[in-house]
Write an enzyme that holds these catalytic residues in place. Structure first.
Site, PDB file in Angstrom:
ATOM      1  N   VAL A   1       6.964   6.392  17.223  1.00 24.39           N
ATOM      2  CA  VAL A   1       6.731   7.086  15.940  1.00 24.39           C
ATOM      3  C   VAL A   1       5.481   7.961  16.007  1.00 24.39           C
ATOM      4  CG1 VAL A   1       6.372   6.779  13.460  1.00 24.39           C
ATOM      5  CG2 VAL A   1       7.910   5.243  14.698  1.00 24.39           C
TER       6      VAL A   1
ATOM      7  N   ARG B   1      -4.075  10.151   3.382  1.00 28.75           N
ATOM      8  CA  ARG B   1      -3.108  11.248   3.498  1.00 28.75           C
ATOM      9  C   ARG B   1      -2.335  11.472   2.203  1.00 28.75           C
ATOM     10  NH1 ARG B   1      -1.368  13.467   7.983  1.00 28.75           N
ATOM     11  NH2 ARG B   1       0.853  13.426   7.536  1.00 28.75           N
TER      12      ARG B   1
ATOM     13  N   ASP C   1       3.826   0.009  12.376  1.00 30.12           N
ATOM     14  CA  ASP C   1       2.662  -0.740  11.861  1.00 30.12           C
ATOM     15  C   ASP C   1       2.661  -2.209  12.300  1.00 30.12           C
ATOM     16  OD1 ASP C   1       1.597   1.360   9.821  1.00 30.12           O
ATOM     17  OD2 ASP C   1       3.749   1.258   9.513  1.00 30.12           O
TER      18      ASP C   1
ATOM     19  N   CYS D   1      -5.327   7.204   9.155  1.00 31.33           N
ATOM     20  CA  CYS D   1      -5.710   6.673  10.457  1.00 31.33           C
ATOM     21  C   CYS D   1      -5.515   7.715  11.539  1.00 31.33           C
ATOM     22  CB  CYS D   1      -4.866   5.442  10.754  1.00 31.33           C
ATOM     23  SG  CYS D   1      -5.348   4.041   9.757  1.00 31.33           S
TER      24      CYS D   1
ATOM     25  N   LYS E   1       0.844  -1.208   0.000  1.00 26.76           N
ATOM     26  CA  LYS E   1       0.000   0.000   0.000  1.00 26.76           C
ATOM     27  C   LYS E   1       0.871   1.247   0.000  1.00 26.76           C
ATOM     28  CE  LYS E   1      -1.841   1.444   4.158  1.00 26.76           C
ATOM     29  NZ  LYS E   1      -1.447   2.835   4.467  1.00 26.76           N
ATOM     30  N   ASN E   2       1.917   1.204   0.844  1.00 30.29           N
ATOM     31  CA  ASN E   2       2.705   2.420   1.049  1.00 30.29           C
ATOM     32  C   ASN E   2       3.745   2.672  -0.040  1.00 30.29           C
ATOM     33  OD1 ASN E   2       1.093   2.856   3.225  1.00 30.29           O
ATOM     34  ND2 ASN E   2       2.595   2.254   4.773  1.00 30.29           N
TER      35      ASN E   2
ATOM     36  N   ARG F   1      -0.320  13.834  13.408  1.00 33.21           N
ATOM     37  CA  ARG F   1       0.014  13.686  12.001  1.00 33.21           C
ATOM     38  C   ARG F   1       0.024  15.017  11.249  1.00 33.21           C
ATOM     39  NH1 ARG F   1      -2.126   8.301   9.335  1.00 33.21           N
ATOM     40  NH2 ARG F   1      -0.063   8.387   8.448  1.00 33.21           N
TER      41      ARG F   1
ATOM     42  N   ARG G   1      -8.859  -0.469   3.720  1.00 37.21           N
ATOM     43  CA  ARG G   1      -7.911   0.565   3.277  1.00 37.21           C
ATOM     44  C   ARG G   1      -6.551  -0.053   2.970  1.00 37.21           C
ATOM     45  NH1 ARG G   1      -6.410   4.738   7.119  1.00 37.21           N
ATOM     46  NH2 ARG G   1      -4.875   4.891   5.483  1.00 37.21           N
TER      47      ARG G   1
HETATM   48  N1  EPU Z   1       5.487  14.211  11.150  1.00 35.44           N
HETATM   49  C1  EPU Z   1       5.505  15.531  11.496  1.00 35.44           C
HETATM   50  N2  EPU Z   1       5.371  16.465  10.504  1.00 35.44           N
HETATM   51  C2  EPU Z   1       5.235  16.121   9.195  1.00 35.44           C
HETATM   52  C3  EPU Z   1       5.227  14.749   8.831  1.00 35.44           C
HETATM   53  C4  EPU Z   1       5.363  13.807   9.852  1.00 35.44           C
HETATM   54  O1  EPU Z   1       5.634  15.889  12.669  1.00 35.44           O
HETATM   55  O2  EPU Z   1       5.111  17.009   8.327  1.00 35.44           O
HETATM   56  C5  EPU Z   1       5.582  13.184  12.222  1.00 35.44           C
HETATM   57  C6  EPU Z   1       4.279  12.386  12.343  1.00 35.44           C
HETATM   58  O3  EPU Z   1       3.327  13.064  13.101  1.00 35.44           O
HETATM   59  C7  EPU Z   1       4.762  11.108  12.982  1.00 35.44           C
HETATM   60  C8  EPU Z   1       6.178  10.942  12.397  1.00 35.44           C
HETATM   61  O4  EPU Z   1       6.555  12.228  11.887  1.00 35.44           O
HETATM   62  O5  EPU Z   1       4.836  11.273  14.367  1.00 35.44           O
HETATM   63  C9  EPU Z   1       6.293   9.917  11.301  1.00 35.44           C
HETATM   64  O6  EPU Z   1       5.391  10.226  10.254  1.00 35.44           O
HETATM   65  P1  EPU Z   1       5.708   9.840   8.740  1.00 35.44           P
HETATM   66  O7  EPU Z   1       5.656  11.082   7.928  1.00 35.44           O
HETATM   67  O8  EPU Z   1       6.946   9.001   8.686  1.00 35.44           O
HETATM   68  O9  EPU Z   1       4.468   8.939   8.400  1.00 35.44           O
HETATM   69  P2  EPU Z   1       3.507   9.010   7.138  1.00 35.44           P
HETATM   70  O10 EPU Z   1       4.293   9.242   5.896  1.00 35.44           O
HETATM   71  O11 EPU Z   1       2.363   9.898   7.409  1.00 35.44           O
HETATM   72  C10 EPU Z   1       3.715   6.476   6.516  1.00 35.44           C
HETATM   73  C11 EPU Z   1       2.744   5.364   6.332  1.00 35.44           C
HETATM   74  C12 EPU Z   1       2.244   4.896   7.696  1.00 35.44           C
HETATM   75  C13 EPU Z   1       3.438   4.438   8.518  1.00 35.44           C
HETATM   76  C14 EPU Z   1       4.442   5.584   8.638  1.00 35.44           C
HETATM   77  C15 EPU Z   1       5.705   5.179   9.360  1.00 35.44           C
HETATM   78  C16 EPU Z   1       1.737   5.880   4.224  1.00 35.44           C
HETATM   79  C17 EPU Z   1       0.530   6.301   3.478  1.00 35.44           C
HETATM   80  N3  EPU Z   1       1.619   5.823   5.528  1.00 35.44           N
HETATM   81  O12 EPU Z   1       2.976   7.537   7.141  1.00 35.44           O
HETATM   82  O13 EPU Z   1       1.413   3.778   7.443  1.00 35.44           O
HETATM   83  O14 EPU Z   1       2.997   4.052   9.797  1.00 35.44           O
HETATM   84  O15 EPU Z   1       4.815   6.054   7.317  1.00 35.44           O
HETATM   85  O16 EPU Z   1       6.349   4.150   8.686  1.00 35.44           O
HETATM   86  O17 EPU Z   1       2.774   5.567   3.635  1.00 35.44           O
HETATM   87  C18 EPU Z   1      -0.372   2.324   7.823  1.00 35.44           C
HETATM   88  O18 EPU Z   1      -0.019   1.744   6.794  1.00 35.44           O
HETATM   89  O19 EPU Z   1      -1.258   1.871   8.600  1.00 35.44           O
HETATM   90  C19 EPU Z   1       0.255   3.591   8.163  1.00 35.44           C
HETATM   91  C20 EPU Z   1      -0.228   4.418   9.083  1.00 35.44           C
END
Ligand code: EPU
Length: 458
Positions: free
Chosen positions: A352, A116, A330, A140, A43-44, A145, A438
């Site tokens: 995280v 997102r 995850d 989620c 998915k990611n 976030r 999802r």
């Molecule tokens: N963060 C910030 N500011 C930002 C972006 C992130 O403070 O502008 C913080 C977040 O709040 C969090 C941390 O940084 O505390 C990590 O967030 P990250 O940006 O790495 O996560 P993401 O890109 O939003 C993706 C996956 C998630 C997975 C995380 C960590 C997708 C669509 N989602 O999220 O997947 O948990 O990386 O590996 O790629 C899932 O699949 O269930 C899922 C939530």
């Protein structure tokens, strides 16, 4: 209508909060899950590679795309922007960006759904059309976030960010975006993807420090290289991107979904079952496999997948979630279900997200002994904390689980509730299971394939 997007922390309801009940499952638990499931593309990665297709001058072909609702959301967003998407029904998407156009706010808002991913449209749309609009983001509800890293990076490339009541409007300067020198405050997966998708077409070179290096990011880099991008990286989380004038389409098979593979592995561990996960590969799961083994699991690596089962009684473990190559956030939810059956005290530190242990409340309702420490706890096995933000769950086992009536809070928590219900003696009702679609393809079919006893209600 979505609410206004906040650049900094915008509190959201915690796991287990106000979710509207959708489809429910009545589950009769207490029997091992045994059989074979296949995992498709991650998915990611798939969703990000679909966005990358916007950058190509020609058609892209993406293979092994899972049939999940996050993919459907990105597909609709691409279509709203004039991209033609053809699906052969067997996981192959053909994406033609030649008709890309700017879309109306309302249309984007209506199609953004609970995802997102729309934030990642910014860079490609700024290159293509000179402007982009981002509505409120779903995903989620597992913490604040925020998107501040994304917006700061886009500003560094020269974009202007304007906050409107309906979302955020971004525009590129007349001369286009230029390469930037960026250091992320944290190796965010999404912000790293944002920089990659923007820098490949920006003028000049971009240096990204403290980048995320998850296997899905490396696969996105492979996609972009196929398109004509020039991207190199150093072992210390530094990525260099040399901008190019144009990119072409790609033909790519997605990396497998290691989150789904880990979920089924934990289902085998929790229920004392035996599940072969077709398509799972060892290399991307090394960290998970170590913890799985320490918790009493056993596995056989085959050419076409990995077989997961117990190797004896389950044992307690101390785990902390982290960015790659650490233990993924995850993975912790399904693992916690299995740890309720281990003899002794396990600790899971979540570092995280600040709100990803709320799902344990329902496990307690089912008989688990889990205490969440919202500020985290000191532990001899804990490495130096990476961030202020952290919580810990202390799980005392083994505790027999019994049936309960629970509502799915988020994607991984939802999967874990289903596994907990299948581990429990008696009958459970798990509501709002739609969220699980999802990220888990053909979820109900796969449950049937491993012998789960359930009925769909509603
Ligand atoms: N963060 C910030 N500011 C930002 C972006 C992130 O403070 O502008 C913080 C977040 O709040 C969090 C941390 O940084 O505390 C990590 O967030 P990250 O940006 O790495 O996560 P993401 O890109 O939003 C993706 C996956 C998630 C997975 C995380 C960590 C997708 C669509 N989602 O999220 O997947 O948990 O990386 O590996 O790629 C899932 O699949 O269930 C899922 C939530």
């Amino acid at each position: 209508m979505n609410t206004l997007l906040s650049e900094s922390a915008s509190p959201q309801p915690g796991s287990g909060g106000n979710v509207s009940p959708g489809q429910a499952l009545t589950i009769r638990g207490g029997r091992p899950l045994t059989g074979r499931v296949e995992v498709k593309g991650a998915k990611n990665l798939a969703t990000k590679a679909m966005v990358a297709a916007l950058l190509g001058g020609t058609e892209s072909v993406l293979r092994d795309v899972p049939d999940i609702s996050d993919v459907h959301v990105v597909r609709s967003l691409l279509e709203v922007h004039g991209v033609t998407v053809e699906d052969d029904g067997e996981g192959v998407l053909r994406l033609d960006p030649s008709g890309a156009v700017s879309a109306h706010f309302e249309e984007i808002d209506a199609h953004a759904g609970a995802s997102r991913i729309p934030i990642l449209f910014c860079g490609p749309l700024l290159h293509l059309l000179g402007q982009a609009f981002i509505p409120d983001l779903g995903g989620c509800r597992i913490g604040d976030r925020p998107i501040d890293f994304h917006l700061d990076a886009l500003r560094a490339f020269g974009a202007t960010v304007e906050k409107l009541p309906s979302g955020i409007r971004l525009s590129a300067p007349a001369e286009g975006l230029t390469g930037a020198d960026i250091e992320l405050p944290y190796p965010s997966v999404g912000a790293t993807e944002q920089v990659l998708l923007t820098a490949v077409r920006a003028k000049g070179t971009t240096e990204l420090r403290n980048a995320a290096i998850e296997p899905e990011i490396m696969d996105l880099i492979a996609v972009l290289q196929k398109m004509g991008a020039i991207i190199s990286y150093e072992p210390n989380r530094v990525i260099f991107i040399e901008g190019v004038d144009s990119l072409r389409g790609y033909d790519h098979r997605c990396i497998f979904d290691r989150n789904e593979a880990a979920s089924w592995a934990c289902a085998a561990l929790a229920t004392d079952g035996d599940i072969f996960v077709g398509g799972a590969k060892q290399q991307e799961m090394l960290t998970f496999l170590n913890v799985f083994r320490k918790a009493g699991g056993d596995f056989d690596i085959a050419e076409d997948g990995i077989r997961f089962r117990r190797g004896g009684p389950l044992k307690p473990v101390v785990v902390e979630t982290d960015v790659h190559p650490g233990f993924m956030t995850d993975w912790q939810q399904p693992l916690i279900v299995a740890l309720t059956q281990a003899e002794g005290t396990s600790i899971v530190h979540e570092t995280v997200y600040e709100n990803r242990l709320g799902f344990t409340r329902a496990l307690v309702q089912m008989g688990a002994d889990i205490v969440v420490h919202p500020e985290g706890i000191a532990s001899a096995d804990r490495r130096v904390p990476r961030r202020e933000l952290e919580q810990a769950a202390v799980i005392n086992g083994p505790t027999p689980l019994h049936g309960a009536d629970v509502v799915v809070p988020d994607l991984r928590g939802g999967y874990s509730y289903v596994i907990a219900a299948l581990t429990a003696e008696g009958t459970s009702t798990v509501r709002n299971v739609d969220i699980i679609r999802r990220g888990y393809e053909k979820f109900l079919d796969k449950l049937t394939d491993v012998g789960a006893d359930f009925d769909v209600v509603g």
